[in-house]
Design a protein around this motif. Structure first.
Motif, short mmCIF file in Angstrom:
data_model
loop_
_atom_site.label_atom_id
_atom_site.label_comp_id
_atom_site.label_asym_id
_atom_site.label_seq_id
_atom_site.Cartn_x
_atom_site.Cartn_y
_atom_site.Cartn_z
N GLN A 150 0.84 -1.11 -0.14
CA GLN A 150 -0.13 -0.03 -0.04
C GLN A 150 0.99 1.17 0.11
O GLN A 150 0.64 2.21 -0.60
N VAL A 151 2.04 1.40 0.76
CA VAL A 151 2.84 2.31 0.80
C VAL A 151 3.58 2.62 -0.65
O VAL A 151 3.52 3.64 -1.04
N ARG A 152 3.91 1.37 -1.22
CA ARG A 152 4.42 1.74 -2.44
C ARG A 152 3.58 2.21 -3.44
O ARG A 152 3.89 3.22 -4.24
N GLU A 153 2.21 1.64 -3.35
CA GLU A 153 1.48 2.25 -4.31
C GLU A 153 1.10 3.66 -4.45
O GLU A 153 1.18 4.52 -5.17
N ALA A 154 1.01 4.37 -3.05
CA ALA A 154 0.49 5.35 -2.72
C ALA A 154 1.76 6.39 -2.90
O ALA A 154 1.42 7.45 -3.53
N ALA A 155 2.77 5.99 -2.46
CA ALA A 155 3.95 6.82 -2.98
C ALA A 155 4.31 7.10 -4.45
O ALA A 155 4.58 8.20 -4.89
N ASP A 156 3.90 5.94 -4.91
CA ASP A 156 4.21 6.11 -6.51
C ASP A 156 3.09 7.14 -7.22
O ASP A 156 3.55 7.88 -7.97
#
Length: 417
Positions: A150-156
């Motif tokens: 979730q962090v990866r997707e939101a940061a992206d």
């Protein structure tokens, strides 16, 4: 001192120099969360105008970054966040207008939330998700791996939209320390401006906070931001412990306004850093009471008279021992002068007062010279009346008691007391 990377990632206008004994000076950044976390206090709602005005007040006293709201709530909240952006607020430092106020929005670690924030035109976003196993498993019914994804997707999504971002670990105090390190290192690798250690339930204490933040600070180059809740009354202490351990930023609110027992109050953290730790702060503390009064009015939450730093009782003196000490030298019983936070000293006459402060008050405020014997007689009546009324006495009541003792009642009939 941490590596130069942290200095590069924190905008110069948003930092505060902290000098600690036998250590190199560090710079501390402040993010005010009154408009977002403060509004999450039960029953608190800020209008568009109030949000923009509070942000303006904060910038005027030198705060460089605000968290303006949670756009994913809906159109009304987006409108409020846009109002802060549209106000084109600039930060005032040392009497001069400087850089634009940095406006961030809060978002869950979800692409949709980041898109909502981007639509408001904000400068950055706080990406927040639970990091403790108890919340990951019981609140989301998910795994640690899911959280990281979730962090990866939101940061992206944030990076693709040109938004700076802070990665917030909710319930960090109860998170496994090794996973918390992995969580924050991921945020750093994805381009986080800083990472936020959020003690969401206020379950940390200063000693555990210091130990955990010290451990994390040794693994990271990006700044750590402290966000402490006050459920156990230790929010300010935990923030100071975090700073001593290496944190370089603080998320706080005016008056500590926030969910449940609230957050670390901005004014407490600033004044503690300034007066207890010798920090050089470009914050105009003389406006703290004024700003707090506006926030209190907008939130419909009165400032308790005993509230640290900004409560009117901080500089109200009744006890004879204390009042005598203040008359001889205010530093005897005042950690800082009332003018430093926009308050005034009050010499209160009541049950616990002594003759010296009574003589001083009559001479200084009423222009009446009173000898010791008269003062003792008046004081006897003052104490009896205060006990009967269960409160200190008003000026008019003091004058009437003086008149009863001296027989000079008529002299005061036309005075404005």
């Amino acid at each position: 001192m941490r590596s130069s990377k942290s200095t590069q990632r924190c905008r110069t206008g948003g930092r505060i120099t902290v000098a600690k004994k036998k250590e190199t000076k560090r710079e501390i950044h402040f993010t005010d969360v009154t408009l977002r976390d403060g509004e999450q206090a039960v029953g608190v709602i800020f209008t568009r105008r109030e949000k923009a005005q509070i942000a303006t007040f904060l910038a005027f006293i030198g705060v460089t970054t605000v968290e303006a709201g949670f756009p994913a709530l809906g159109p009304e909240e987006k409108d409020c966040v846009r109002a802060v952006m549209d106000a084109d607020i600039r930060v005032r430092r040392n009497g001069k207008v400087g850089d634009p106020l940095e406006v961030y929005a809060f978002a869950r670690a979800r692409r949709e939330d980041v898109i909502d924030a981007a639509e408001c035109g904000v400068h950055g976003v706080v990406l927040s998700i639970a990091a403790s196993d108890i919340q990951i498993e019981r609140r989301f019914q998910r795994s640690r791996e899911w959280v990281l994804e979730q962090v990866r997707e939101a940061a992206d999504e944030a990076v693709s939209r040109g938004l700076a971002f802070t990665l917030c670990a909710e319930d960090a105090a109860r998170a496994d320390l090794s996973f918390l390190g992995e969580f924050f290192r991921l945020g750093e690798s994805l381009g986080a401006r800083m990472v936020r250690y959020s003690d969401s339930l206020g379950t940390d204490g200063p000693f555990t906070t210091y130990s955990r933040v010290k451990h994390l600070a040794g693994q990271l180059s990006v700044p750590i931001e402290m966000h402490a809740l006050n459920d156990f009354g230790m929010a300010t202490g935990n923030v100071l412990a975090g700073i001593r351990a290496g944190a370089e930023s603080v998320a706080a609110s005016i008056g500590g306004l926030g969910e449940r027992a609230g957050n670390s109050p901005l004014e407490e953290v600033v004044m503690a850093l300034k007066y207890l730790h010798g920090a050089d702060l470009p914050i105009d503390t003389t406006r703290f009471r004024e700003v707090a009064e506006y926030v209190a009015g907008a939130s419909r939450r009165a400032i308790p008279i005993w509230k640290a730093i900004i409560g009117t009782n901080v500089f109200a003196h009744e006890s004879g021992i204390h009042a005598d000490g203040i008359l001889k030298n205010p530093e005897n019983y005042e950690a800082f002068r009332p003018e430093a936070v926009g308050l005034e000293r009050q010499m209160v006459i009541g049950k616990h007062s002594g003759s010296k402060v009574l003589i001083h008050k009559f001479a200084d405020e009423f222009g009446v010279e009173m000898d010791g014997e008269t003062a003792s007689q008046v004081l006897e009546r003052v104490r009896a009346t205060a006990v009967e009324l269960k409160r200190p006495l008003f000026d008019k009541e003091l004058m009437l008691l003086y008149g009863e003792v001296t027989g000079k009642v008529k002299d005061w009939e036309h005075e404005p007391w």
